[in-house]
Design an enzyme around this catalytic site. Structure first.
Site, mmCIF file in Angstrom:
data_model
loop_
_atom_site.group_PDB
_atom_site.id
_atom_site.type_symbol
_atom_site.label_atom_id
_atom_site.label_comp_id
_atom_site.label_asym_id
_atom_site.label_seq_id
_atom_site.Cartn_x
_atom_site.Cartn_y
_atom_site.Cartn_z
ATOM 1 C CD GLU A 238 -3.074 -0.973 2.209
ATOM 2 O OE1 GLU A 238 -2.872 -0.249 3.202
ATOM 3 O OE2 GLU A 238 -4.133 -1.585 2.011
ATOM 4 C CD GLU B 111 -4.549 -6.000 2.582
ATOM 5 O OE1 GLU B 111 -5.313 -5.210 3.179
ATOM 6 O OE2 GLU B 111 -3.328 -6.047 2.767
#
Ligand SMILES: *[C@@H]1O[C@H](CO)[C@@H](O)[C@H](O)[C@H]1NC(C)=O
Ligand SMILES: *[C@@H]1O[C@H](CO)[C@@H](O)[C@H](O)[C@H]1NC(C)=O
Ligand SMILES: *[C@@H]1O[C@H](CO)[C@@H](O)[C@H](O)[C@H]1NC(C)=O
Ligand SMILES: *[C@@H]1O[C@H](CO)[C@@H](O)[C@H](O)[C@H]1NC(C)=O
Ligand SMILES: *[C@@H]1O[C@H](CO)[C@@H](O)[C@H](O)[C@H]1NC(C)=O
Ligand SMILES: *[C@@H]1O[C@H](CO)[C@@H](O)[C@H](O)[C@H]1NC(C)=O
Ligand SMILES: *[C@@H]1O[C@H](CO)[C@@H](O)[C@H](O)[C@H]1NC(C)=O
Ligand SMILES: *[C@@H]1O[C@H](CO)[C@@H](O)[C@H](O)[C@H]1NC(C)=O
Ligand SMILES: *[C@@H]1O[C@H](CO)[C@@H](O)[C@H](O)[C@H]1NC(C)=O
Length: 826
Positions: free
Chosen positions: A185, A254
């Site tokens: 991320e 995710e």
């Protein structure tokens, strides 16, 4: 009968599914714009996260096998740098950190592995996975174009890739690893680093690919990932995500099927309907790989939880719960969904993009067809408003399998932790040192002590004005206890909050002692290395006669940690290190105490939990294993009433535990226990005494379910024939029940088809009840490990009440046919 479909999918297939074998012959993994290509074939892959250190090696095989049974193709895990390299250059790949063993177990079960090395992993894990010693590398700045950081990062990533290669764990070597991730991320924070951020991102990508792992690398939440790295999506929904090149497949690294929990907060749940809708829609709209974050969340043992203030449980509302039990109906519904997607797989991979058919203003179908030989379609109703409202709390199993309560009630021993400095390792420094710079995170605790002189003048000034001086601290995290002359005076908690604590001082010298405390190091955000903990800014005494007394630059004495911690009085071989004294049942409550006793547990394989809801805050060890931090903070009273799963999910929807402690039960892995004489040691910060602490396990497991007529139809109700999608209106929804661990259904405690009320362990009949309810359910289920019941009038001997939507509520008991667990008083 009319079915109102909230999410829908269906498929028909003329091809059998591809089943992974028990071991792999070497295969290459590549990808194109449609999918990951495994051994030359495009695949639609279902993946689920299991973080190996959040479980014990003894439970890994069971978790992996439950994942496989749930329809996963892939297990995903992060790699936890601070667990593997706790001291610079000293590696740990043992026990819960035996990564090689974990990967091999996944491989031998026939599943693939997706290894997300990071090595920044966030993960609600202490310091995002970074070792705290990394802060002390001269000149270091994390996650940017900084040579010292890049050297350390490369060294660790290379170490992991080399280890996997040496152990022949990559797919082309016959191992299970099909994919790797570098960074994590980073796109979310890249802008904070300006152009150096971009340079670092490119460097990380190039460095990773340069390690010759031979499988694809991904970067999640990285829209500017270079050509040779797949950029992927994280979130509750990723159906509208597009990778940055049409040469890359659409991947969802995710899918948050739950959420993490903070001390003092409500417990979040994500409804299965919403997850299933999101997954179906992702594949419908061209997605090709999705990973549940988490499939099993587990436990933040010891001091591994991140922060600030993340609880010890990392249950995450995942399909397998913290104790390794199937969370129903989530696990079962997702299993059905996976079966449907697998049926579609040949058709899904056969075309580059689906045909889109608009069925209504907010209804649509996506058809994957290669001209008749295979065909598959997803139907979706994306109308948030016109849908049946489902009461989530009724709908979910309220899982209360914990039926035995034993108090660990007698013979507690006691040891009083000293307040303030306790050893020769104390030192003095003029000024306030940063907390982590001193503790190096060897302990949560750091004592700061100084001495303030108070004149007669001040005392009479305060007396005249009926006022007290106030100790003020500009900024503090995560928690501080304040003592004056050895007396506890007050506390504060928060993240960089101002502290103003009125204090009572005497004439002459006063000892001011502060216990600064971390509760899980920050694991998210830019500039983590600068975050630190403890105190920032000035510290002073305000409200004095002659202006503030500035104590910032006073001489302060420092002491890292607790005496009991450093003597390891929780260890099994440390009997005799200190003098424990027996704790009388009428003992006067004191703060900062260690308590110790021994307890027995019932035999068996049932999970065991410690109920610490009677305690305040502290840490607990069993047989020398650090179970974790505990903290009995209540969640706000309101916010639990409603849960409408329609519309976008966020973690404030569908919460439970309002007005109750965020966490009461603490998982003790079975493999850390023996039948008798288990040593429990507790460090308690408040005045709470240990007499009410209990051990929970369960002799019988209770399972409950509730399914209505208007529930979504089962898989077999859908047919696709010559391009036409049809729903078999006579096919009824089904209820699936299943006992864990080979147990069988031994009794039906409640069954009512009609309009039953209440929830698990508190069901009652409503006005409408089919008399056959219990006999139908008994016949279908008793003596079996699992059973299915059709939710229809026909199955229950006719319609018990016309014109009313009927529901079946069931509560059953599972028990093992062999040994029955028993309990003993402790
Ligand atoms: C994988 O790809 C490499 C390089 O193209 C090739 O040498 C190797 O034979 C392939 N392995 C398999 C099992 O196909
Ligand atoms: C289906 O048939 C059409 C017309 O013959 C052809 O253009 C198309 O490529 C075919 N699609 C697939 C997936 O084979
Ligand atoms: C603190 O450290 C000093 C110097 O090492 C030592 O003399 C003193 O006894 C220590 N204090 C305590 C309470 O142990
Ligand atoms: C922590 O220590 C380092 C040197 O080891 C120093 O550069 C840094 O400024 C210190 N941090 C704080 C907040 O004092
Ligand atoms: C307190 O003392 C420190 C060090 O002498 C100084 O930097 C700071 O400005 C003082 N703060 C106040 C509020 O006077
Ligand atoms: C611990 O030590 C005490 C005193 O030496 C002894 O009485 C007790 O039995 C020991 N307990 C265990 C479990 O070894
Ligand atoms: C399939 O549908 C087409 C067009 O509706 C029709 O011409 C054809 O005969 C059908 N095939 C079969 C096997 O029913
Ligand atoms: C529809 O479902 C019912 C009940 O499951 C079954 O008996 C029937 O054969 C099905 N009809 C068709 C056309 O598949
Ligand atoms: C049991 O259900 C009844 C109504 O069905 C409700 O009034 C009561 O509060 C419930 N009790 C518990 C303990 O949930």
């Amino acid at each position: 009968m009319e079915f109102k479909l909230q999410w829908g999918l269906l498929a028909l297939i003329l091809q059998s599914l591809i089943v992974a074998g028990e071991c792999f012959t070497p295969f290459n993994v590549t990808y194109d714009g449609r999918a990951i290509i495994v051994g030359g074939e495009r695949r639609m892959l279902i993946s689920g996260g299991i973080h190996y250190p959040r479980a014990t090696p003894q439970t890994w095989p069971d978790l992996i096998s439950k994942s496989k049974e749930g329809g996963l193709d892939v297990i995903e895990t992060y790699v936890f740098w601070n667990g593997h390299e706790p001291v610079k250059g000293q590696y740990n790949f043992e026990g819960r950190y035996d990564l090689v063993k974990f990967v091999k177990l996944v491989g031998s079960s026939g599943l693939y592995l997706f290894l997300r090395i990071g090595p920044y992993v966030c993960a609600e894990w202490n310091f995002g996975g970074f070792p705290v010693w990394l802060r002390d590398v001269p000149g270091i700045e994390f996650r940017t174009d900084n040579t010292p950081f890049k050297e350390e990062m490369q060294r660790f990533v290379k170490k992991i890739v080399d280890l996997m290669r040496e152990e022949s764990l990559f797919s082309w070597q016959g191992g299970p690893i099909i994919m790797l991730q570098i960074e994590n991320e980073y796109g979310n924070i890249q802008n904070s680093y300006g152009s150096k951020g971009k340079d670092y991102m490119r460097w990380a990508a190039e460095m990773a690919v340069g390690l010759d792992a031979g499988v694809p690398w991904v970067m999640c939440q990285q829209t500017d990932a270079p050509d040779y790295i797949i950029d992927t999506c994280n979130g509750y929904y990723c159906d509208s995500f597009k990778p940055n090149s049409n040469k890359k497949p659409k991947m969802w690294t995710e899918n948050w099927d739950g959420w993490y929990t903070v001390w003092g907060d409500r417990v979040p749940h994500r409804p299965t309907e919403d997850i299933a809708f999101a997954v179906a829609r992702f594949f419908q709209r061209g997605g090709s790989f999705q990973n549940y974050y988490m499939y099993f969340g587990g436990t933040n043992f010891g001091r591994t939880s991140g922060g600030p203030n993340y609880i010890t449980s990392y249950d995450y509302d995942a399909p397998i719960d913290e104790y390794g039990l199937l969370r129903q109906p989530k696990w079962g519904h997702l299993k059905d969904l996976h079966a449907a997607i697998k049926l579609c797989e040949p058709a899904l991979v056969a075309v580059d993009s689906p045909q889109y058919i608009k069925l209504g203003p907010k209804q649509e179908a996506y058809v994957y067809s290669d001209n008749g030989s295979k065909c598959s379609a997803f139907l979706a109703n994306i109308d948030e408003h016109n849908s049946v409202t489902v009461n989530f709390r009724k709908h979910a199993y309220t899982l209360p399998p914990w039926s035995v309560i034993d108090y660990i009630s007698k013979n507690w021993n006691h040891f009083k932790e000293p307040i303030g400095v306790w050893s020769d390792s104390n030192f003095t420094y003029q000024g306030i040192l940063e907390h982590l710079n001193v503790t190096k995170d060897q302990s949560d605790y750091l004592w700061y002590t100084t001495r303030i002189y108070i004149s007669n003048e001040d005392i009479s000034f305060w007396e005249q004005n009926k006022a007290s001086p106030v100790l003020t601290i500009d900024s503090m995290r995560d928690l501080v206890y304040i003592f004056v002359n050895g007396q506890f005076t007050g506390s504060a908690k928060g993240k960089w909050v101002k502290v103003s604590q009125p204090v009572k001082l005497i004439k002459g010298y006063n000892d001011v002692t502060l216990l600064s405390q971390t509760v899980g190091l920050q694991n998210y955000g830019a500039f983590l290395e600068m975050d630190g903990a403890g105190f920032r800014g000035q510290m002073k005494l305000t409200g004095c006669k002659n202006g503030d007394i500035n104590i910032t630059e006073y001489m302060w004495t420092y002491q890292v940690g607790l005496k009991g911690e450093f003597l390891k009085i929780y260890a099994v071989d440390k009997n005799g290190t200190i003098e424990w004294t027996e704790l009388p049942s009428d003992a006067i409550a004191t703060i900062f105490s260690w308590y110790q006793t021994y307890f027995d547990v019932p035999d068996g394989s049932d999970p065991v939990a410690l109920d610490l809801s009677s305690m305040g805050k502290g840490q607990v060890w069993v047989n020398g294993h650090h179970i974790g931090r505990y903290w009995t903070l209540n969640a706000p009273k309101d916010g639990c009433q409603t849960c409408d799963y329609r519309g976008a999910y966020d973690s404030d929807k569908c919460v439970t535990n309002c007005g109750l402690p965020t966490q009461s039960w603490y998982h003790i892995p079975r493999s850390w226990l023996q039948a008798s004489g288990n040593l429990i040691v507790i460090f308690e910060e408040t005045e709470k005494k240990p007499f009410e602490i209990s051990i929970k396990s369960h002799i019988t497991e209770t399972i409950c379910a509730q399914v209505s007529e208007n529930h979504y139809p089962p898989l077999h109700a859908w047919k696709i024939n010559n391009g036409t999608i049809s729903l078999n209106q006579t096919a009824a929804p089904e209820m699936h029940m299943r006992c864990d661990d080979g147990n069988t259904i031994s009794s039906i405690k409640f069954a009512s088809y009609g309009t039953p009320k209440g929830s698990c362990q508190n069901f009652s009949r409503g006005n409408c009840h089919a008399p056959d309810s219990i006999s139908v359910v008994s016949q279908a289920c008793i003596g079996k490990q699992s059973c299915s019941i059709s939710i229809s009038n026909a199955a229950f001997g006719g319609d018990p009440c016309r014109g009313v939507v009927k529901t079946l509520s069931v509560e059953m008991e599972c028990s093992s046919s062999s040994s029955s667990s028993s309990s003993q008083m402790i």
